[in-house]
Design an enzyme around this catalytic site. Sequence first.
Site, PDB file in Angstrom:
ATOM      1  N   ASP A 407       0.844  -1.189   0.000  1.00 49.04           N
ATOM      2  CA  ASP A 407       0.000   0.000   0.000  1.00 49.04           C
ATOM      3  C   ASP A 407       0.889   1.252   0.000  1.00 49.04           C
ATOM      4  O   ASP A 407       1.868   1.329   0.753  1.00 49.04           O
ATOM      5  CB  ASP A 407      -0.890  -0.029   1.241  1.00 49.04           C
ATOM      6  CG  ASP A 407      -1.795   1.181   1.346  1.00 49.04           C
ATOM      7  OD1 ASP A 407      -2.707   1.298   0.518  1.00 49.04           O
ATOM      8  OD2 ASP A 407      -1.573   2.008   2.246  1.00 49.04           O
ATOM      9  N   GLU A 436       1.656   0.288  -4.982  1.00 50.16           N
ATOM     10  CA  GLU A 436       1.208   1.585  -5.490  1.00 50.16           C
ATOM     11  C   GLU A 436       2.413   2.523  -5.534  1.00 50.16           C
ATOM     12  O   GLU A 436       2.882   2.983  -4.496  1.00 50.16           O
ATOM     13  CB  GLU A 436       0.137   2.168  -4.569  1.00 50.16           C
ATOM     14  CG  GLU A 436      -1.149   1.363  -4.525  1.00 50.16           C
ATOM     15  CD  GLU A 436      -2.169   1.989  -3.588  1.00 50.16           C
ATOM     16  OE1 GLU A 436      -3.257   2.366  -4.064  1.00 50.16           O
ATOM     17  OE2 GLU A 436      -1.886   2.100  -2.383  1.00 50.16           O
TER      18      GLU A 436
END
Length: 711
Positions: A407, A436
């Site tokens: 994340d 990400e």
Amino acid sequence: MMNTRPFNAYLDKLNEVTILLPKHYYDGKSAFFYIESGHDVTKMTIVEKQEFEMMVKYVCHISETPDFGSVHIILDERLMRTDLQMGSVIRTEEFDHLFYYDGELGAMYSPEKTNFRVWAPTATEAFVKFKERSDSPLRYITMKRGPRGTFEATLPEQAEGYYYQYQVRINNIWHEAVDPYAKMVSVHSEWARIVDENHMHVPQNKLPPFSSPIDAVIYEASIRDLSVQPESGIKQRGKYLGLTEEGTQSPDGQPTGLDYVASLGVTHIEFLPFFDFFGVSDVDASVNYNWGYNPLYFNVPEGSFSTNAADLYARTVELKRMIEALHKKELRVIMDVVYNHVFIRETSSFERLVPGYYFRQGPDGMPSNGSGCGNDFASERKMARKFILDSLEYWLTAYNLDGFRFDLMGLIDMETMQEAVKRVRAKKPDAVILGEGWDLNTALTAEKKATIQNEQQLPGTAFFNDRFRDSIKGSTFQLFEPGFAFGNRQLMDHAFAAYTANVGCAGIDRLFHSPAQSVNYVECHDNYTLWDKLEACFPGDTLQNKRKHRLATAFVLLSQGIPFLHAGQEFCRTKHGVENSYTSSDIINQIDWRRRGEYIDQVEYVKGLIKLRKSHGAWRMRTEEEICHHIVRWPSNVDTLSIWLKDVGLYGAWHDILLSFNTGASISSFILPEGDPWDQIVSGSIVGTTPVAKGLVTGYIDGFSCAVFVR
């Protein structure tokens, strides 16, 4: 202990003390300062003096670094005393070098004794506070200072299941903290618990090696969402064990849960966070909903997914049983990890044990907040990096995981991510690692961030390709801005580049140097679902929206790179117009098995596409060079993007493949490349490997659909 300080003094470097004298204290003046360490008193050298409105700042040099395990006193010219507090020294490279500890931390259990070790280099005293049961009286053990900033203690008794916390004294203030290395916690995460890992064992299933991340088809889901709907037919709804149940069915007799996901043909299931997080009650999970991006204890399974969070081993054993049930179905498991921030910095164990060390500060001295959650974990510091690496290795080996999704990976420093990839692949070479790679505003220089812009330094990591998403679906941040699959032919060049995994062959700026770095998606847990965006842009046009939805999903599954599906995307998942459903109810977030029945034709289409992708290596080229050599854009009409996979017999049964994506409402036609005639295997809602038409020289594509021709 000093309750009041006439002035403040901070150790800001190993040999530098900053002293702040208030103006109301003798006008902030002192000609000299001393440091008292034990029985020794040494005069310090003032090297800088700076006057402010409310105080005077003095920077003093000391000849020897103070012992971090002792209390030190600073005296001014009047011999007024204050304690030396730990200041910004903790954020220096010298501090990191001096106190980096490479050994095991946490509670190390054996039947005869339990050893405790915690890293708290700025503490002067430490205790283990513990109790045998939740209602037992408290007991204490004094911890002794060990090497490199550690404190250690031994409890010489059978302590399995005991509850414990650390107490540390820092800057003359006592802090209580749950062990950040805990492998189990109490209900509501108030205490760490001592565990015997032999009692957490579940037999592991060894899957055959996975050849390449490009062969993956990733399916993102929440453990809770997959099984919580009453119509799922699952007994342990919303729980780890719900995804171990076989033979479950919806009211229309179709498989649900574990059997259903396995039937799709996906290779990896990526679960939203299942470490211990804030936001859902361990006792009654139905009261609250949360995706899980509020980390509490990174090495502990989330209690709300367990049938009994109070049981010492239930959540661990049940999670392991879920993972192995998926492995038996040849589904690999990716864990969504959130090492970029914690739920609340001020109350986190990291901050309580070593205040100021584990979190970044901006130039203004305030906590860096690229995460938007009030803090950014300082992964670049050696012990913060060690924690992340230790945690990854623990999950990988103890829980037999098959990959990690990071994340907000752009908040993690490059060196940590490089080392993470190295460590994970050393233990599991075929692990899938993705994240990400957004460039967020954190207190790291641009070249040190694990972002898409620095992809060349992370060749073993895949990134969510937002160019792909926005080219095919349309802008994530502008609801009514349509993408290529919605009929926006102005994005055709960008769609062609997206098809090639944005490796630089298509006349559009390169994003990646390898297709294995591109995670291709049009929908994930964040933002509007593809269906909800379509319904907003074209309200009530259900038939055409289904076609556009199929077109977008076909683009994901037949492009170069790594395809990624959001659970329920295959049956036009809706969250009823809710863009950010992280705390919405089950009604919004649950997988709706009734809707699956209504859109079963879409499900069969997606299953067919996945099977087709697996059938020929031309959809899974390994290198940029192969893509640039074999992929040719073929002329069609203004609404249609046609892509020729040329001379690809080396990869499978067909020597040539031509894909055509029609973004117009009308049937499109074009002349196929000359030579041997073509067969069509994908048309409208039909997909397979058996021809639906043979001997073609002209290609016809229905409106808003994908066609595939082979020869």
